[in-house]
Structure formats: C-alpha cells, structure tokens
Write a protein that holds these residues in place. Structure first.
Motif, PDB file in Angstrom:
ATOM      1  N   UNK A 180       8.954   8.085  -3.374  1.00 45.63           N
ATOM      2  CA  UNK A 180       8.163   7.992  -4.596  1.00 45.63           C
ATOM      3  C   UNK A 180       7.034   7.154  -4.415  1.00 45.63           C
ATOM      4  N   UNK A 181       5.849   7.767  -4.776  1.00 46.97           N
ATOM      5  CA  UNK A 181       4.600   7.117  -4.447  1.00 46.97           C
ATOM      6  C   UNK A 181       4.340   5.957  -5.426  1.00 46.97           C
ATOM      7  N   UNK A 182       3.601   4.928  -4.931  1.00 50.69           N
ATOM      8  CA  UNK A 182       3.189   3.911  -6.019  1.00 50.69           C
ATOM      9  C   UNK A 182       1.732   3.994  -6.368  1.00 50.69           C
ATOM     10  N   UNK A 183       1.740   3.592  -7.529  1.00 57.59           N
ATOM     11  CA  UNK A 183       0.462   3.888  -8.305  1.00 57.59           C
ATOM     12  C   UNK A 183      -0.212   2.061  -8.294  1.00 57.59           C
ATOM     13  N   UNK A 184      -1.438   2.081  -7.549  1.00 63.66           N
ATOM     14  CA  UNK A 184      -2.177   0.727  -7.324  1.00 63.66           C
ATOM     15  C   UNK A 184      -3.364   0.725  -7.673  1.00 63.66           C
ATOM     16  N   UNK A 185      -3.820  -0.377  -8.181  1.00 67.98           N
ATOM     17  CA  UNK A 185      -5.591  -0.557  -8.115  1.00 67.98           C
ATOM     18  C   UNK A 185      -6.148  -1.003  -7.040  1.00 67.98           C
ATOM     19  N   UNK A 186      -7.055  -0.721  -6.288  1.00 70.75           N
ATOM     20  CA  UNK A 186      -7.770  -1.154  -5.285  1.00 70.75           C
ATOM     21  C   UNK A 186      -8.230  -2.786  -5.787  1.00 70.75           C
ATOM     22  N   UNK A 187      -8.175  -3.530  -5.162  1.00 66.50           N
ATOM     23  CA  UNK A 187      -8.448  -5.147  -5.368  1.00 66.50           C
ATOM     24  C   UNK A 187      -9.186  -5.666  -4.133  1.00 66.50           C
ATOM     25  N   UNK A 188      -9.677  -6.697  -4.553  1.00 66.40           N
ATOM     26  CA  UNK A 188     -10.762  -7.307  -3.379  1.00 66.40           C
ATOM     27  C   UNK A 188      -9.892  -7.995  -2.401  1.00 66.40           C
ATOM     28  N   UNK A 189     -10.144  -7.838  -1.256  1.00 69.30           N
ATOM     29  CA  UNK A 189      -9.270  -8.390  -0.149  1.00 69.30           C
ATOM     30  C   UNK A 189      -7.812  -8.689  -0.744  1.00 69.30           C
ATOM     31  N   UNK A 190      -7.007  -7.363  -0.721  1.00 69.66           N
ATOM     32  CA  UNK A 190      -5.579  -7.632  -1.678  1.00 69.66           C
ATOM     33  C   UNK A 190      -4.766  -8.862  -0.981  1.00 69.66           C
ATOM     34  N   UNK A 191      -4.022  -9.194  -2.088  1.00 69.97           N
ATOM     35  CA  UNK A 191      -3.036 -10.010  -1.722  1.00 69.97           C
ATOM     36  C   UNK A 191      -1.727  -9.682  -0.905  1.00 69.97           C
ATOM     37  N   UNK A 192      -0.992 -10.458  -0.285  1.00 67.78           N
ATOM     38  CA  UNK A 192      -0.137 -10.265   0.605  1.00 67.78           C
ATOM     39  C   UNK A 192       0.985  -9.390   0.060  1.00 67.78           C
ATOM     40  N   UNK A 193       1.278  -9.567  -1.287  1.00 65.43           N
ATOM     41  CA  UNK A 193       2.412  -8.718  -1.812  1.00 65.43           C
ATOM     42  C   UNK A 193       1.852  -7.460  -2.074  1.00 65.43           C
ATOM     43  N   UNK A 194       0.421  -7.132  -2.363  1.00 63.48           N
ATOM     44  CA  UNK A 194      -0.031  -5.831  -2.639  1.00 63.48           C
ATOM     45  C   UNK A 194      -0.189  -5.078  -1.236  1.00 63.48           C
ATOM     46  N   UNK A 195      -0.631  -6.046  -0.361  1.00 65.73           N
ATOM     47  CA  UNK A 195      -0.700  -5.368   1.333  1.00 65.73           C
ATOM     48  C   UNK A 195       0.660  -4.895   1.629  1.00 65.73           C
ATOM     49  N   UNK A 196       1.677  -5.638   1.232  1.00 67.69           N
ATOM     50  CA  UNK A 196       3.021  -5.028   1.878  1.00 67.69           C
ATOM     51  C   UNK A 196       3.626  -3.897   1.205  1.00 67.69           C
ATOM     52  N   UNK A 197       3.125  -3.606   0.033  1.00 67.36           N
ATOM     53  CA  UNK A 197       3.204  -2.296  -0.722  1.00 67.36           C
ATOM     54  C   UNK A 197       2.602  -1.177   0.148  1.00 67.36           C
ATOM     55  N   UNK A 198       1.470  -1.679   0.225  1.00 64.61           N
ATOM     56  CA  UNK A 198       0.477  -0.618   1.036  1.00 64.61           C
ATOM     57  C   UNK A 198       1.158  -0.142   2.342  1.00 64.61           C
ATOM     58  N   UNK A 199       1.636  -1.213   3.104  1.00 61.34           N
ATOM     59  CA  UNK A 199       2.287  -1.042   4.486  1.00 61.34           C
ATOM     60  C   UNK A 199       3.577  -0.206   4.466  1.00 61.34           C
TER      61      UNK A 199
END
Length: 210
Positions: free
Chosen positions: A1-20
C-alpha cells in the motif's frame, strides 16, 4: 500500500523513514496552510532546537485558500543564504558535514520560485545522498478520504504532530541540550552519514497507523 504524503521542507526524520521504507504518492492538490512543515523545519544549533522558515508570498487576503502547488517563495529576502549559513554554523563540527556539503549546498543557491517544487528538489537531493530515488507519482485531485492509499498527510502538521518512537543517535550539541528527536533529516545525515539509510529502515512506522 502506498503512502500519501506532502512534500515538506527538509523533511523530518519520521517523514523520511516513511519515504525510505514505503512507496509514496505526493499530495499535489491541497490548500496551503501556515505553521506546517510545508515551509519550515527544525535543526539543532548551539542554542538548542531552532526553526528554519521559508518566507512565502501571500496572494490576496484569503491566505488559507491558496493552493500549495501555487505558493511562491519570497526570494526578495535572502533566506537561502541565511539558512545555509545557519546549517553550516550548526553542523560544521558534525562527522559528515564536509562529506555531504557539496551535495546539499546547491539547493540554497538556485533561483526556484515554487515552494512545492523546491521541497521535492530537496527530497531528491537528500535521496540521492542516501540512494533513495524520488517518488514521481502525484495525486490528480484532492480527496478528503483517499482510496487505495494510506493517508499520512498528518505528518505535515508542526503544531500537533504525533511523537514517533525514534531511536537516539549522537548529536553535535547533545551534551548541552540532550537528545532532540525528529529534527530535519539533515541532522541525521550530518551526524550519521553513511549509516543514515540503515537507521531510517530500522525505525518503526507504527506511528503512521495510530
């Protein structure tokens, strides 16, 4: 299942963990809201947790109705130069700042006007440093309750964000301020370097489903 995310400024670690860890679709049709991670991030300086905020151009009096994809950064103010100087001062003594400096600095030298596209470019540059490709899929329209996607758009909230359970790692000013969790991905990158991707993939994403 894909995640729906907003692009954010220099994303925080939680967001980048999701991206990774997961496939991502970018929300491209929402309204811009102030005081979110769309145009701010947090780092740690010698004085503690510090916000970097991108100034934006507001259109008319009804600021909240401006589409995120239409928001322009206010480049009449030299905020890129100021942000880079702050990052340099905060992280020059970190183990990996010099290693990634030449990759990250160009982000603060361009003439981009679109906040949305600038944030995606930042994610792409950081992703290149980590070996994580930038997701290209975007939404075609706004949906309050999207189908076939895990709605993680709440990660854009800066004022009422959930507190993800993230492992600690050595930080430059930890002896002075203690460990500060979930800062910008740059804090992790400059401190952990080539171990960053391993760290991101080992973090629990349970906070996405609370």
């Amino acid at each position: 299942m894909k995640l729906l995310l907003h692009p954010t400024y220099l994303p925080n670690i939680a967001t980048f963990a999701a991206i990774a860890q997961q496939e991502v679709v970018w929300e491209a049709h929402d309204n811009f809201q102030k005081q979110t991670y769309r145009n701010r991030c947090y780092i740690c300086t010698d004085k503690g947790k510090h916000m970097l905020n991108i100034p934006i151009k507001h259109v008319g009096g009804d600021e909240g109705r401006q589409k995120y994809a239409d928001v322009l950064m206010d480049n009449s103010y030299p905020w890129k130069k100021q942000h880079w100087r702050t990052l340099e001062t905060a992280y020059r003594t970190s183990p990996f700042f010099e290693f990634y400096e030449d990759d990250i600095r160009p982000l603060f030298e361009g003439k981009e006007a679109s906040l949305f596209e600038f944030n995606l470019k930042a994610v792409e540059i950081i992703g290149d440093c980590l070996g994580v490709p930038l997701a290209s899929e975007r939404t075609g329209k706004y949906e309050l309750s999207p189908k076939d996607l895990v709605d993680t758009r709440f990660l854009v909230e800066a004022k009422k964000e959930k507190k993800p359970d993230l492992e600690s790692y050595p930080q430059v000013f930890e002896e002075r301020h203690g460990f500060i969790p979930n800062l910008s991905i740059l804090d992790l990158l400059f401190n952990e370097g080539t171990n960053t991707l391993t760290y991101l993939k080992e973090q629990s994403l349970d906070f996405l489903h609370d």
